[in-house]
Motif scaffolding. Structure first.
Motif, PDB file in Angstrom:
ATOM      1  N   GLY A 524      50.587  39.291  36.505  1.00 29.59           N
ATOM      2  CA  GLY A 524      50.920  39.363  35.086  1.00 29.59           C
ATOM      3  C   GLY A 524      49.753  39.738  34.204  1.00 29.59           C
ATOM      4  N   ALA A 525      48.529  39.491  34.674  1.00 26.77           N
ATOM      5  CA  ALA A 525      47.325  39.794  33.876  1.00 26.77           C
ATOM      6  C   ALA A 525      46.264  40.372  34.809  1.00 26.77           C
ATOM      7  CB  ALA A 525      46.811  38.537  33.185  1.00 26.77           C
ATOM      8  N   PRO A 526      46.412  41.634  35.208  1.00 28.38           N
ATOM      9  CA  PRO A 526      45.516  42.205  36.226  1.00 28.38           C
ATOM     10  C   PRO A 526      44.074  42.370  35.774  1.00 28.38           C
ATOM     11  CG  PRO A 526      46.968  43.895  35.313  1.00 28.38           C
ATOM     12  CD  PRO A 526      47.456  42.585  34.797  1.00 28.38           C
ATOM     13  N   GLU A 527      43.778  42.192  34.482  1.00 27.62           N
ATOM     14  CA  GLU A 527      42.390  42.281  34.025  1.00 27.62           C
ATOM     15  C   GLU A 527      41.876  40.938  33.522  1.00 27.62           C
ATOM     16  OE1 GLU A 527      41.414  45.522  31.539  1.00 27.62           O
ATOM     17  OE2 GLU A 527      42.012  47.007  33.036  1.00 27.62           O
ATOM     18  N   SER A 528      42.516  39.870  33.931  1.00 29.48           N
ATOM     19  CA  SER A 528      42.045  38.529  33.597  1.00 29.48           C
ATOM     20  C   SER A 528      41.062  38.067  34.662  1.00 29.48           C
ATOM     21  CB  SER A 528      43.217  37.543  33.512  1.00 29.48           C
ATOM     22  OG  SER A 528      42.753  36.208  33.522  1.00 29.48           O
ATOM     23  N   GLU A 529      39.836  37.836  34.258  1.00 29.87           N
ATOM     24  CA  GLU A 529      38.833  37.374  35.218  1.00 29.87           C
ATOM     25  C   GLU A 529      39.215  36.020  35.800  1.00 29.87           C
ATOM     26  OE1 GLU A 529      34.812  37.548  33.754  1.00 29.87           O
ATOM     27  OE2 GLU A 529      35.261  39.344  32.584  1.00 29.87           O
ATOM     28  N   ALA A 530      39.766  35.144  34.964  1.00 30.52           N
ATOM     29  CA  ALA A 530      40.158  33.826  35.454  1.00 30.52           C
ATOM     30  C   ALA A 530      41.247  33.942  36.507  1.00 30.52           C
ATOM     31  CB  ALA A 530      40.630  32.959  34.292  1.00 30.52           C
ATOM     32  N   ALA A 531      42.223  34.818  36.269  1.00 33.44           N
ATOM     33  CA  ALA A 531      43.307  34.986  37.234  1.00 33.44           C
ATOM     34  C   ALA A 531      42.801  35.586  38.539  1.00 33.44           C
ATOM     35  CB  ALA A 531      44.401  35.854  36.629  1.00 33.44           C
ATOM     36  N   LEU A 532      41.923  36.573  38.458  1.00 33.85           N
ATOM     37  CA  LEU A 532      41.389  37.195  39.670  1.00 33.85           C
ATOM     38  C   LEU A 532      40.490  36.232  40.439  1.00 33.85           C
ATOM     39  CD1 LEU A 532      40.601  40.725  38.221  1.00 33.85           C
ATOM     40  CD2 LEU A 532      42.403  40.165  39.866  1.00 33.85           C
ATOM     41  N   ALA A 533      39.690  35.452  39.710  1.00 34.11           N
ATOM     42  CA  ALA A 533      38.834  34.469  40.371  1.00 34.11           C
ATOM     43  C   ALA A 533      39.677  33.435  41.106  1.00 34.11           C
ATOM     44  CB  ALA A 533      37.933  33.784  39.351  1.00 34.11           C
ATOM     45  N   GLU A 534      40.729  32.980  40.465  1.00 25.97           N
ATOM     46  CA  GLU A 534      41.584  31.984  41.104  1.00 25.97           C
ATOM     47  C   GLU A 534      42.358  32.578  42.272  1.00 25.97           C
ATOM     48  OE1 GLU A 534      43.815  28.614  42.168  1.00 25.97           O
ATOM     49  OE2 GLU A 534      41.799  29.010  41.414  1.00 25.97           O
ATOM     50  N   LEU A 535      42.786  33.822  42.156  1.00 28.83           N
ATOM     51  CA  LEU A 535      43.470  34.448  43.289  1.00 28.83           C
ATOM     52  C   LEU A 535      42.528  34.586  44.478  1.00 28.83           C
ATOM     53  CD1 LEU A 535      45.844  35.817  44.628  1.00 28.83           C
ATOM     54  CD2 LEU A 535      45.223  37.950  43.462  1.00 28.83           C
ATOM     55  N   ALA A 536      41.283  34.979  44.234  1.00 32.64           N
ATOM     56  CA  ALA A 536      40.320  35.054  45.338  1.00 32.64           C
ATOM     57  C   ALA A 536      40.135  33.694  45.993  1.00 32.64           C
ATOM     58  CB  ALA A 536      38.987  35.589  44.825  1.00 32.64           C
ATOM     59  N   ALA A 537      40.054  32.646  45.169  1.00 34.52           N
ATOM     60  CA  ALA A 537      39.868  31.301  45.703  1.00 34.52           C
ATOM     61  C   ALA A 537      41.093  30.841  46.472  1.00 34.52           C
ATOM     62  CB  ALA A 537      39.568  30.335  44.556  1.00 34.52           C
ATOM     63  N   ALA A 538      42.275  31.045  45.891  1.00 42.05           N
ATOM     64  CA  ALA A 538      43.512  30.599  46.528  1.00 42.05           C
ATOM     65  C   ALA A 538      43.751  31.333  47.842  1.00 42.05           C
ATOM     66  CB  ALA A 538      44.688  30.804  45.572  1.00 42.05           C
ATOM     67  N   ALA A 539      43.500  32.622  47.847  1.00 43.68           N
ATOM     68  CA  ALA A 539      43.708  33.401  49.063  1.00 43.68           C
ATOM     69  C   ALA A 539      42.732  32.992  50.157  1.00 43.68           C
ATOM     70  CB  ALA A 539      43.575  34.891  48.752  1.00 43.68           C
ATOM     71  N   THR A 540      41.486  32.719  49.789  1.00 40.02           N
ATOM     72  CA  THR A 540      40.514  32.269  50.778  1.00 40.02           C
ATOM     73  C   THR A 540      40.930  30.934  51.378  1.00 40.02           C
ATOM     74  OG1 THR A 540      38.737  33.426  49.629  1.00 40.02           O
ATOM     75  CG2 THR A 540      38.091  31.701  51.160  1.00 40.02           C
ATOM     76  N   TYR A 545      42.254  36.513  53.715  1.00 38.91           N
ATOM     77  CA  TYR A 545      40.969  37.068  53.327  1.00 38.91           C
ATOM     78  C   TYR A 545      41.092  38.489  52.791  1.00 38.91           C
ATOM     79  CZ  TYR A 545      39.771  33.092  56.233  1.00 38.91           C
ATOM     80  OH  TYR A 545      39.710  31.833  56.774  1.00 38.91           O
ATOM     81  N   ASP A 546      42.122  39.219  53.231  1.00 41.17           N
ATOM     82  CA  ASP A 546      42.332  40.558  52.698  1.00 41.17           C
ATOM     83  C   ASP A 546      42.706  40.502  51.221  1.00 41.17           C
ATOM     84  OD1 ASP A 546      44.706  39.253  53.416  1.00 41.17           O
ATOM     85  OD2 ASP A 546      45.793  41.140  53.700  1.00 41.17           O
ATOM     86  N   VAL A 547      43.576  39.563  50.874  1.00 40.32           N
ATOM     87  CA  VAL A 547      43.968  39.393  49.474  1.00 40.32           C
ATOM     88  C   VAL A 547      42.768  38.926  48.652  1.00 40.32           C
ATOM     89  CG1 VAL A 547      45.474  38.118  47.893  1.00 40.32           C
ATOM     90  CG2 VAL A 547      46.360  38.920  50.094  1.00 40.32           C
ATOM     91  N   ALA A 548      41.992  38.017  49.226  1.00 41.09           N
ATOM     92  CA  ALA A 548      40.818  37.499  48.518  1.00 41.09           C
ATOM     93  C   ALA A 548      39.822  38.619  48.247  1.00 41.09           C
ATOM     94  CB  ALA A 548      40.163  36.394  49.335  1.00 41.09           C
ATOM     95  N   GLU A 549      39.579  39.474  49.236  1.00 41.15           N
ATOM     96  CA  GLU A 549      38.622  40.567  49.047  1.00 41.15           C
ATOM     97  C   GLU A 549      39.092  41.535  47.969  1.00 41.15           C
ATOM     98  OE1 GLU A 549      36.603  44.279  51.521  1.00 41.15           O
ATOM     99  OE2 GLU A 549      37.560  42.633  52.617  1.00 41.15           O
ATOM    100  N   GLU A 550      40.376  41.847  47.961  1.00 43.29           N
ATOM    101  CA  GLU A 550      40.907  42.764  46.955  1.00 43.29           C
ATOM    102  C   GLU A 550      40.767  42.175  45.557  1.00 43.29           C
ATOM    103  OE1 GLU A 550      45.084  45.104  45.867  1.00 43.29           O
ATOM    104  OE2 GLU A 550      44.966  43.810  47.638  1.00 43.29           O
ATOM    105  N   ALA A 551      41.091  40.881  45.413  1.00 40.50           N
ATOM    106  CA  ALA A 551      40.976  40.230  44.105  1.00 40.50           C
ATOM    107  C   ALA A 551      39.524  40.174  43.649  1.00 40.50           C
ATOM    108  CB  ALA A 551      41.569  38.828  44.161  1.00 40.50           C
ATOM    109  N   ALA A 552      38.619  39.826  44.553  1.00 42.51           N
ATOM    110  CA  ALA A 552      37.205  39.740  44.186  1.00 42.51           C
ATOM    111  C   ALA A 552      36.636  41.105  43.826  1.00 42.51           C
ATOM    112  CB  ALA A 552      36.407  39.115  45.333  1.00 42.51           C
ATOM    113  N   LEU A 567      29.802  37.058  45.334  1.00 46.50           N
ATOM    114  CA  LEU A 567      29.778  35.950  46.282  1.00 46.50           C
ATOM    115  C   LEU A 567      31.172  35.697  46.858  1.00 46.50           C
ATOM    116  CD1 LEU A 567      28.158  33.698  47.598  1.00 46.50           C
ATOM    117  CD2 LEU A 567      28.524  32.312  45.548  1.00 46.50           C
ATOM    118  N   ALA A 568      32.191  35.775  45.999  1.00 47.82           N
ATOM    119  CA  ALA A 568      33.566  35.587  46.468  1.00 47.82           C
ATOM    120  C   ALA A 568      33.958  36.675  47.460  1.00 47.82           C
ATOM    121  CB  ALA A 568      34.521  35.583  45.277  1.00 47.82           C
ATOM    122  N   ARG A 569      33.635  37.913  47.127  1.00 49.43           N
ATOM    123  CA  ARG A 569      34.004  39.014  48.032  1.00 49.43           C
ATOM    124  C   ARG A 569      33.215  38.943  49.332  1.00 49.43           C
ATOM    125  NH1 ARG A 569      33.418  44.988  45.812  1.00 49.43           N
ATOM    126  NH2 ARG A 569      31.190  44.541  46.151  1.00 49.43           N
TER     127      ARG A 569
END
Length: 646
Positions: A524-540, A545-552, A567-569
């Motif tokens: 819903g918010a592809p340029e939200s840093e908070a959303a991308l950071a949380e997606l990287a964390a949740a996916a990890t 890990y593929d989803v996490a790398e893409e989000a990071a 660091l996340a990626r």
């Protein structure tokens, strides 16, 4: 030695979405990844976007015309043209000195000699402040080398102290070194700063700049990125913070005569009812424990003359957890005082404080005594004359005593509860398990209610659960997630609520639900840093890990000067076996911040997994030497061992 990039601008302490991003960015680093990645689930359907909430700047009934969103700010120079005396006086007020370019003239507040604790020791590190004419740099000396940052902007009037920002291509970073004024002045570690956790710098969120500089425009969805120039040439809080945008007023008064009655082209707080007049001060002096933006709103949209509650919900500690000795708790304390309740709410900040000027030190006792006597003239002080003389006949010496602040070192706070007699500093009583530790500061016609209230409490709990005692984390996180479930169902495009719920689900150990919520937030918010950071964390955490790398990677593109997305990626790459990729990210992060221990540990893991055990050992030893707390050092060591044993 590595020197941080300097700002393109001339040489010159600190709640919302950022907390969610930090919680997200840190959580996956300490979670044990799932043993095996789960099957790839199908994408969720696109979320529906409902109509935005009405804008109070348009819908609120008021005579003042400059509350509308099309009213423009014009700056203090336009005010000074007709009001030179009051604008000149205001520049000596602490609010008028809330920020300043380092080296901008007027004489330094600080001292730079050894007697001012320069340099100072923080664990194994040394902090030094170096001045060369108008240029000031802060240096962190560590076992792995020096990290040097320019001090571009000073934050704070100097009454209690100052912190310092480096402005770097639209981002603002706080230095680890601050100046504390009491006891003759000294340099020390900035309040709440963790050198190992922050690696020598800390991102500055819009909520902090909002209260310390005149105006900033945050990039939508960003944690620490602002439209250039980040701050105006005159950075301190100015006239329009309390009077609202001045374009209408300037246009009408320069082309027409003065109005016969009340001028509705600009807000004069003296014409506002007590609650709206108080809201002007509450923009910054009602801190609370958490401030949650109303759905679809931003506190930066607030205009004097409007209720603050329409833009932000302030959460405070449950009454049984209240601690009086907190800095910037003046409004909470005042509204508990008998002065406030006895006035029926008419008493406010400006009943005692002149917002345009402060009395000279020799005149302060008489000035504030006069303010007290506007209500207490028929009840003179009963203290013996000798005691009154010893206090310079000061009312506030007895009834608003100063004490050490419990949340800012080297600072003190004035007690705004105005006790009649000195009271013992009793500890909080504690509360019944299952009770929310946070409550909405006030109720009323403009306060959140129903599902909106659940949303505010849920977001606040999710943002603060990381600091909760271990025994209470899971229950608080579950409470936050459950409160937010109905909110995100009704308002599926509410990114703030979705990110907060995802974080809460992770703390509660509900990883599959967390990943689904994080994916919805990022979609819903592809340029939200908070959303991308949380997606990287949740996916990890879920082993994706593929989803996490893409989000990071998307996160890193948005904020290229930050270590956290690299660091996340790098972590996700290493966990899926791409150790050369992990090493590349670790080295890139160390270029940005060479004294941050986490990238160094990731580099060590990459070297170990690629067969270079000697290099890995050197990097591990260097990284662990940066930690000042044994518990943090042990947690970092455990994380490294987890990486190399995957």
């Amino acid at each position: 030695m590595t020197t941080a990039r300097t700002s393109p601008l001339p040489a010159v302490v600190l709640l919302g979405v950022f907390v969610a991003a930090v919680a997200a960015g840190g959580w996956f680093l300490f979670r044990t990844p799932a043993p095996e990645p789960p099957p790839v689930e199908p994408d969720e359907p696109e979320v529906a976007h409902g109509p935005p909430p009405p804008d109070p700047r348009v819908t609120f009934a008021t005579d003042f015309r400059n509350v509308r969103p099309d009213a423009r700010y014009v700056g203090d120079a336009a005010c000074a043209a007709c009001h030179p005396a009051v604008t000149a006086a205001y520049r000596s007020h602490p609010m008028g000195r809330s920020a300043a370019w380092v080296g901008g003239g007027g004489g330094p507040v600080e001292r730079y000699d050894a007697a001012a604790h320069n340099p100072c020791k923080v664990g194994p590190h040394e902090l030094a402040v170096e001045r060369d004419k108008d240029r000031v740099v802060h240096r962190v000396r560590t076992a792995v080398g020096d990290y040097v940052v320019p001090a571009d902007l000073a934050i704070g009037s100097g009454t209690r102290g100052r912190s310092y920002l480096t402005l770097d291509h639209g981002a603002a970073w706080q230095s680890p070194v601050s100046w504390f004024t009491p006891d003759g002045g000294r340099w020390d570690l900035s309040p709440g700063f963790d050198l190992a956790g922050n690696g020598g710098r800390r991102p500055v969120i819009a909520g902090c700049l909002f209260c310390h500089v005149d105006r900033v425009e945050a990039v939508a969805g960003a944690v620490n990125r602002y439209r250039e120039p980040v701050v105006a040439p005159e950075p301190s809080v100015g006239c329009e913070r309390c009077h609202g945008p001045g374009s209408l007023h300037v246009a009408e008064r320069t082309t027409g005569p003065a109005t016969a009655g009340r001028d509705t082209s600009v807000v004069n707080p003296k014409h506002l009812p007590p609650a709206l007049r108080g809201a002007v001060c509450e923009q910054c002096h009602l801190q609370g424990q958490a401030r949650v933006a109303r759905r679809g709103r931003d506190v930066a949209e607030y205009r004097p003359g409007l209720p603050l509650e329409l833009f932000v919900t302030v959460m405070v500690r449950h009454p049984d957890l209240v601690e009086a000795r907190r800095s910037v708790g003046q409004v909470e304390q005042m509204e508990k005082s008998k002065c406030f309740t006895g006035s029926g709410g008419a008493l406010g900040c400006v009943s005692c404080h002149d917002p345009h000027a402060v009395p000279a030190p020799a005149a302060k006792a008489a000035f504030y005594r006069g303010r007290c006597q506007t209500c207490h003239e028929s009840r003179p002080c009963v203290a013996p004359a000798a005691e009154r003389a010893a206090r310079a006949d000061s009312c506030v010496a007895c009834h608003m005593p100063r004490g050490d602040s419990s949340n800012i070192v080297h600072a003190s706070v004035t007690n705004h509860s105005v006790p009649r007699r000195p009271v013992a500093d009793t500890p909080p009583r504690g509360f019944t398990p299952g009770t929310d530790p946070l409550v909405t500061f006030r109720t009323g016609p403009h306060a959140v209610a129903g599902l909106e209230a659940d949303r505010a409490v849920g977001i606040a709990l999710a943002e603060l659960v990381g600091a909760a005692p271990s025994s209470g984390k899971a229950s608080l996180a579950a409470s936050a997630a459950d409160r937010l479930a109905a909110a995100v169902e009704k308002w599926p495009d509410d990114t703030h609520a979705r990110v907060a719920r995802s974080i809460a689900l992770g703390v509660a150990g509900r990883d599959p639900e967390r990943l689904a919520e994080a994916r919805s937030a990022a979609r819903g918010a592809p340029e939200s840093e908070a959303a991308l950071a949380e997606l990287a964390a949740a996916a990890t955490a879920a082993g994706r890990y593929d989803v996490a790398e893409e989000a990071a990677s998307a996160w890193a593109r948005l904020t290229p000067s930050a270590v956290e997305p690299l660091l996340a990626r790098g972590t996700s790459r290493g966990l899926r076996g791409d150790w050369p990729g992990a090493e590349a990210d670790a080295r890139a992060a160390l270029v940005l911040n060479p004294i941050h221990p986490r990238p160094r540990l990731l580099l060590a893991a990459a070297r170990q997994r690629q067969g270079d055990a000697a290099a890995a050992r050197r990097e591990v030893d260097a990284a662990l030497a940066l930690y000042t707390r044994p518990d943090a050092r042990q947690a970092a060591s455990d994380w490294y061992l987890l990486l190399i044993r995957r």
